[in-house]
Design a protein around this motif. Structure first.
Motif, mmCIF file in Angstrom:
data_model
loop_
_atom_site.group_PDB
_atom_site.id
_atom_site.type_symbol
_atom_site.label_atom_id
_atom_site.label_comp_id
_atom_site.label_asym_id
_atom_site.label_seq_id
_atom_site.Cartn_x
_atom_site.Cartn_y
_atom_site.Cartn_z
ATOM 1 N N PRO A 40 0.830 -1.209 0.000
ATOM 2 C CA PRO A 40 0.000 0.000 0.000
ATOM 3 C C PRO A 40 0.865 1.260 0.000
ATOM 4 N N SER A 41 0.371 2.293 -0.661
ATOM 5 C CA SER A 41 1.066 3.579 -0.599
ATOM 6 C C SER A 41 0.765 4.234 0.743
ATOM 7 N N SER A 42 1.586 5.168 1.110
ATOM 8 C CA SER A 42 1.444 5.803 2.421
ATOM 9 C C SER A 42 1.643 7.296 2.290
ATOM 10 N N ASP A 43 0.834 8.050 3.035
ATOM 11 C CA ASP A 43 1.031 9.488 3.124
ATOM 12 C C ASP A 43 1.549 9.875 4.495
ATOM 13 N N LYS A 44 2.146 8.884 5.182
ATOM 14 C CA LYS A 44 2.702 9.132 6.507
ATOM 15 C C LYS A 44 4.079 9.764 6.355
ATOM 16 N N PHE A 45 4.253 10.932 6.925
ATOM 17 C CA PHE A 45 5.502 11.651 6.800
ATOM 18 C C PHE A 45 6.349 11.455 8.052
ATOM 19 N N SER A 46 7.502 10.877 7.877
ATOM 20 C CA SER A 46 8.442 10.741 8.982
ATOM 21 C C SER A 46 9.463 11.862 8.864
ATOM 22 N N MET A 47 9.583 12.653 9.928
ATOM 23 C CA MET A 47 10.449 13.827 9.894
ATOM 24 C C MET A 47 11.465 13.757 11.024
ATOM 25 N N PRO A 48 12.480 12.912 10.913
ATOM 26 C CA PRO A 48 13.471 12.773 11.997
ATOM 27 C C PRO A 48 14.096 14.115 12.359
ATOM 28 N N GLY A 49 14.253 14.339 13.671
ATOM 29 C CA GLY A 49 14.920 15.544 14.136
ATOM 30 C C GLY A 49 14.031 16.752 14.303
ATOM 31 N N THR A 50 12.727 16.631 14.003
ATOM 32 C CA THR A 50 11.830 17.772 14.148
ATOM 33 C C THR A 50 10.991 17.632 15.416
ATOM 34 N N GLU A 51 10.463 18.756 15.900
ATOM 35 C CA GLU A 51 9.647 18.732 17.108
ATOM 36 C C GLU A 51 8.374 17.928 16.892
ATOM 37 N N LEU A 59 3.887 10.160 21.669
ATOM 38 C CA LEU A 59 2.515 9.648 21.681
ATOM 39 C C LEU A 59 2.491 8.138 21.494
ATOM 40 N N ALA A 60 3.259 7.659 20.521
ATOM 41 C CA ALA A 60 3.289 6.223 20.250
ATOM 42 C C ALA A 60 3.826 5.446 21.443
ATOM 43 N N ARG A 61 4.743 6.057 22.195
ATOM 44 C CA ARG A 61 5.372 5.375 23.326
ATOM 45 C C ARG A 61 4.521 5.460 24.602
ATOM 46 N N ASP A 62 4.015 6.653 24.908
ATOM 47 C CA ASP A 62 3.381 6.881 26.199
ATOM 48 C C ASP A 62 1.858 6.996 26.149
ATOM 49 N N PHE A 63 1.321 7.242 24.944
ATOM 50 C CA PHE A 63 -0.118 7.464 24.830
ATOM 51 C C PHE A 63 -0.620 6.774 23.561
ATOM 52 N N PRO A 64 -0.394 5.449 23.417
ATOM 53 C CA PRO A 64 -0.680 4.760 22.159
ATOM 54 C C PRO A 64 -2.129 4.874 21.710
ATOM 55 N N GLN A 65 -3.067 4.969 22.669
ATOM 56 C CA GLN A 65 -4.475 5.059 22.291
ATOM 57 C C GLN A 65 -4.804 6.373 21.587
ATOM 58 N N ALA A 66 -3.911 7.349 21.690
ATOM 59 C CA ALA A 66 -4.137 8.633 21.021
ATOM 60 C C ALA A 66 -3.218 8.829 19.827
ATOM 61 N N SER A 67 -2.444 7.791 19.457
ATOM 62 C CA SER A 67 -1.466 7.940 18.377
ATOM 63 C C SER A 67 -1.967 7.413 17.046
ATOM 64 N N SER A 127 -7.571 2.743 16.265
ATOM 65 C CA SER A 127 -6.459 2.098 16.969
ATOM 66 C C SER A 127 -5.174 2.134 16.155
ATOM 67 N N GLY A 128 -5.283 2.053 14.838
ATOM 68 C CA GLY A 128 -4.100 2.034 13.979
ATOM 69 C C GLY A 128 -3.967 3.303 13.165
ATOM 70 N N THR A 129 -2.926 3.361 12.364
ATOM 71 C CA THR A 129 -2.695 4.521 11.506
ATOM 72 C C THR A 129 -3.609 4.457 10.291
ATOM 73 N N ALA A 130 -3.630 5.548 9.517
ATOM 74 C CA ALA A 130 -4.447 5.582 8.309
ATOM 75 C C ALA A 130 -4.022 4.501 7.329
ATOM 76 N N GLU A 131 -2.718 4.189 7.308
ATOM 77 C CA GLU A 131 -2.215 3.164 6.396
ATOM 78 C C GLU A 131 -2.650 1.763 6.829
ATOM 79 N N ASP A 132 -2.871 1.573 8.152
ATOM 80 C CA ASP A 132 -3.276 0.271 8.661
ATOM 81 C C ASP A 132 -4.768 0.011 8.488
ATOM 82 N N LEU A 133 -5.530 1.047 8.220
ATOM 83 C CA LEU A 133 -6.982 0.923 8.154
ATOM 84 C C LEU A 133 -7.393 0.135 6.917
ATOM 85 N N SER A 134 -8.250 -0.855 7.102
ATOM 86 C CA SER A 134 -8.715 -1.681 5.979
ATOM 87 C C SER A 134 -9.759 -0.919 5.171
ATOM 88 N N ASP A 135 -9.951 -1.355 3.922
ATOM 89 C CA ASP A 135 -10.969 -0.726 3.086
ATOM 90 C C ASP A 135 -12.353 -0.900 3.690
#
Length: 715
Positions: A40-51, A59-67, A127-135
C-alpha cells in the motif's frame, strides 16, 4: 565512451532477437513482481529531528491510544434549527461500532458544538494509523449516519487520504507525444517504435518500483513522479538516438553501422544527460526527509532504466524496423535535402546575440518577480477536489466553527510523575491561550499513569495561513520556557510547517551538491570551464521564472480557473526542491544535446560561430520535438484533481518550455557566439587531470578508421 557505446549499439542490432527477448522477459518479471509484492502507498511523513516527530514518537510510546488515525464527523442541522442530543447520540454509537475504532466522543460531552447549536463535531479515534486501516473499515466509517434524516453529515480526517489515480488524464500527454513524434519523424513506424521503446522502459521501471513497495514505504505521489519522468525522458532519449540513426542512413551508411554510430554519438549524450537527471534526483537525500529520499531514488531509477533501454533495446528495435524508420519520400529517393529552420534561427541568434541576450534575461527576470512571495505548506483537505468527502467535511467545519478547527494542534507534555504533569500541563494550556492567533486550548488529557498529557489547540486561522504558522512558532517559543517537562507541539499543521522549515535549511546544501556535481560532469563532457558555468546560470533563469509563473497561478490565483485550481494557496512544501532537482537534470539534457553537437563540429574544424549554427541546425528540430513531448507528458498531469500532482505537472511543463525554447535554443547560442573560442577554453593542467570521455566521438572516428573495424556483419 563513444567507442564503447558504438560497440554496444552494433551488438544490440546484430543480436536483436536476444536483446528484445531479454527486455520482454525483464518486463514480465517486473510485472509479476509488482503483482505479487505490491504494497500500500502511504502518506505518513516521517520527519526525523523535528519537534513534530518527537511529539509523535512520544505519543506512540506513552499514549498509544491517542497515536492512531483520527476521523471527524461533522453534523449540521437545517438552517435556523439546533441539533438535538438525542438525534446525535445514535450517530456517535454507530461511529464507535466501526471496525478499528477505539472511541467516538459525544460532541455534547466534549463541548464541540457551535455557539448557535447548529453544528457539532464527533471525534473518532482509530487504533491504527491511516495506512493500517482496511478498506472495509474506511467504507464503514463513510457510511456512518447514512440512515439519518433531517441532518447533514460529512466525514473527514486523515483516515480518508487516498492515492491519486494514474492512467486517465495523463494519457492525453502520451497521445500528444505520439502526434508530435509522427509529425517530427514523418513515419508511423519510427514514431510507434520510439514510443514503444519508452513504454517498455516505463513498464520495467514502474514494475520494479511497485515490486519494492512491499518492503519500501512509498508515498502516493512517488509512483506518479516516477511515471511522469520515465515517460518524458524515455521518449526524448529514444527520439534523439533515432534521429541520429536516420541521419546516418541518409548519409549512405548501412543499417548496422548507422545504429552503432547513433548509439556511440547521440547515445553518449543520452548517457550523460541521464546522469545529470539521476544526480539531481538522488541528491534529494541531503534534505534528510525519508519520503523525499525515496521519491528521488524511485524517479532516478526510472530515468536510469530509460537510458539503458535507449542504448540497448532501441538499436535492436531499429534492426526490426528496417528502412521503414525513414519517411516514404526518403526511402524512395524523392526527398530533397534542405536546410531547416534550425539553421535560420541559429544565424539570426548568433548575429543579434547581445540584444537577444538582454531581452531574454529581462523577460525571464520579470516573470520571476512573483516568486518573491513564495509560501510553502503541506496541502490540507481544503485543497482537496470539490465534492470529495474530505473537502465537504472541511468546508462544513469551516462554516460552523471557523477554519481554525481544521488546523488543530496537539501539545504533548511528558514528565516523571502524575502530579508534575498535571501542574505543568495546566500551565502550558494557560500560556498557549495567551498566544495571538490561538482560539482555544482544551484542559489537559492525561494518559493512564499520568506521566503524559495532551493539550488540544485550536488556532484562529486555516492550516496554511501565515498567521497559523506564526502562532505555531510563538507557541513553541513560550512552551520552551517551561522547565521540568518535555513539551512538543505536533499535528498535521505543525508537521507541514516543520517540513517547510527543514527543506528550506537543506536547499543551499542541495543546490551546492547537485549543481557542483553536474557542473563537474559537464566540464568532463565539454572540456570547458565557461560552458558548464553558462549552463548553470541559464538554469537559474529557468527556475526563477518557473517559480514566478507557478506562484502567480497556484498561490495568487491569476488564471487559476483555466487550470482548474479551485483553492489557490501556498505551494506544496517539497515542490521547490523537487522542481529544482528535476528541472536542472532536464535542462542539462537539452544543454548536452545541443552543445555536444556544437563541440563535435568545433573539434572537427568548424569555427566557433559555424559550429554553433550547425549545432542548432542539426538539433533544433529534434530538441523542439523533445521539448513539446516532455511538455505534453507533464502537462497531462495538470488535469488530475490532486493539487500536488497538478502543481507539479504544471511547473515541470512550463519549466521545460522556458528552458528549451528561451534558454537553450535562444540564450545559449547567443552566448556561445559571443564567447567564440573562449567557450572551449580549458587550462592545460586541468585538461591533463580530467579524463577524456569523448562525447563528441573523436576517438570513435580514429577507431572506425582502422580497416579491420570497417567490416560489416550481414543483417
Amino acid at each position: 565512451m563513444a567507442t564503447l557505446l558504438y560497440r554496444l549499439g552494433r551488438f544490440s542490432f546484430r543480436n536483436r532477437g536476444r536483446v528484445v527477448a531479454v527486455w520482454v522477459l525483464l518486463l514480465a518479471l517486473m510485472g509479476a513482481g509488482a503483482a505479487l509484492f505490491l504494497g500500500p502507498s502511504s502518506d505518513k511523513f516521517s520527519m526525523p529531528g523535528t519537534e513534530s516527530q518527537r511529539a509523535l514518537d512520544a505519543l506512540a510510546r506513552d499514549f498509544p491510544q491517542a497515536s492512531g488515525a483520527t476521523g471527524t464527523i461533522v453534523i449540521a442541522a437545517p438552517e435556523g434549527a439546533k441539533l438535538d442530543p438525542a438525534a446525535v447520540a445514535p450517530v456517535v454509537k454507530e461511529a464507535a461500532s466501526v471496525p478499528g475504532v477505539v472511541a467516538a466522543v459525544d460532541p455534547f460531552q466534549a463541548r464541540s458544538v457551535s455557539p448557535d447549536g447548529r453544528y457539532a463535531l464527533i471525534t473518532v479515534q482509530f487504533s491504527g494509523t491511516a495506512e493500517d486501516l482496511s478498506d472495509e473499515s474506511r467504507d464503514a466509517y463513510l457510511k456512518v449516519g447514512d440512515g439519518v434524516t433531517g441532518m447533514r453529515i460529512e466525514h473527514g480526517g486523515d483516515v480518508l487520504r487516498a492515492a491519486p489515480e494514474v492512467g486517465g488524464s495523463e494519457a492525453i500527454g502520451v497521445l500528444i507525444a505520439a502526434v508530435v513524434l509522427i509529425i517530427t519523424l514523418g513515419s508511423l513506424v519510427a514514431a510507434g517504435m520510439t514510443l514503444l521503446n519508452a513504454l517498455v522502459g516505463v513498464g520495467v521501471g514502474m514494475g520494479g518500483l511497485y515490486a519494492l513497495s512491499g518492503v519500501v514505504e512509498l508515498t502516493s505521489v512517488t509512483p506518479v513522479l516516477a511515471l511522469m519522468l520515465g515517460l518524458a525522458v524515455g521518449i526524448d532519449y529514444s527520439l534523439f538516438i533515432t534521429s541520429r540513426y536516420r541521419q546516418f542512413l541518409t548519409e549512405g551508411l548501412d543499417r548496422e553501422e548507422a545504429a552503432g554510430r547513433a548509439t556511440g554519438t547521440a547515445g553518449s549524450a543520452v548517457v550523460f544527460a541521464g546522469a545529470t537527471v539521476v544526480i539531481a534526483l538522488a541528491g534529494l537525500f541531503v534534505a534528510g526527509i525519508p519520503f523525499l529520499t525515496v521519491m528521488g531514488l524511485a524517479a532516478a531509477g526510472t530515468v536510469a532504466v530509460a537510458v539503458l533501454v535507449a542504448i540497448t533495446l532501441l538499436p535492436a528495435i531499429l534492426a526490426f524496423a528496417g528502412e521503414k524508420v525513414l519517411p516514404r519520400r526518403q526511402r524512395t529517393g524523392e526527398a530533397v535535402a534542405k536546410e531547416g529552420f534550425g539553421y535560420t534561427w541559429g544565424r539570426f541568434v548568433t548575429k543579434l546575440g547581445i540584444p537577444i541576450l538582454l531581452v531574454g534575461i529581462a523577460g525571464l527576470g520579470a516573470l520571476a518577480l512573483p516568486a518573491q512571495d513564495l509560501r510553502l505548506a503541506l496541502p490540507d483537505t481544503g485543497s482537496a477536489a470539490p465534492g470529495s468527502p474530505a473537502r465537504d467535511a472541511y468546508d462544513l467545519t469551516s462554516e460552523g466553527f471557523g477554519e481554525g478547527f481544521n488546523s488543530r494542534l496537539i501539545a504533548v507534555v511528558t514528565t516523571k510523575d502524575a502530579a508534575t504533569t498535571t501542574a505543568l500541563a495546566g500551565q502550558a494550556a494557560q500560556m498557549i491561550m495567551q498566544v495571538p492567533g490561538v482560539l482555544a486550548a482544551t484542559p489537559p488529557q492525561p494518559n493512564a499513569d499520568g506521566t503524559t498529557a495532551l493539550v488540544a489547540i485550536i488556532p484562529k486561522n486555516g492550516p496554511t495561513s501565515a498567521e497559523t504558522e506564526q502562532a505555531v512558532h510563538d507557541i513553541r517559543a513560550k512552551l520552551a520556557t517551561i522547565s521540568g517537562a518535555e513539551i512538543a507541539v505536533t499535528g498535521a499543521t505543525a508537521l507541514g510547517i516543520d517540513v517547510s522549515d527543514k527543506l528550506g535549511e537543506a536547499m543551499p546544501t542541495y543546490l551546492l551538491l547537485v549543481v557542483g556535481l553536474s557542473v563537474l560532469l559537464l566540464m568532463l563532457v565539454f572540456r570547458s570551464i565557461l560552458v558548464p558555468i553558462k549552463a548553470a546560470l541559464g538554469f537559474l533563469l529557468t527556475v526563477g521564472s518557473t517559480f514566478g509563473i507557478t506562484v502567480a497561478i497556484f498561490q495568487e490565483g491569476h488564471l487559476a480557473d483555466l487550470l482548474g485550481v479551485e483553492q489557490p494557496g501556498p505551494l506544496v512544501s517539497f515542490l521547490p526542491i523537487l522542481l529544482i532537482g528535476i528541472l536542472f537534470g532536464l535542462a542539462m539534457d537539452y544543454e548536452v544535446f545541443l552543445v555536444s553537437r556544437m563541440r563535435e563540429d568545433f573539434v572537427h574544424g568548424d569555427t566557433p560561430r559555424q559550429a554553433t549554427i550547425n549545432g542548432m541546425g542539426h538539433n533544433a528540430r529534434v530538441v523542439t520535438a523533445a521539448a513539446l513531448i516532455m511538455t505534453s507528458v507533464f502537462g497531462g498531469f495538470v488535469f488530475m484533481d490532486d493539487p500536488i500532482i497538478k502543481s507539479m505537472g504544471f511547473a515541470l511543463a512550463i519549466g521545460v518550455l522556458i528552458d528549451a525554447f528561451v534558454v537553450r535554443m535562444t540564450l545559449v547560442p547567443a552566448v556561445m557566439s559571443m564567447l567564440g573560442r573562449a567557450a572551449w577554453w580549458l587550462p592545460r593542467w586541468l585538461d591533463k587531470i580530467l579524463p577524456d570521455l569523448d562525447v563528441e566521438g573523436e576517438k570513435l572516428r580514429h577507431h572506425l578508421a582502422k580497416p579491420v573495424e570497417r567490416e560489416v556483419t550481414p543483417v
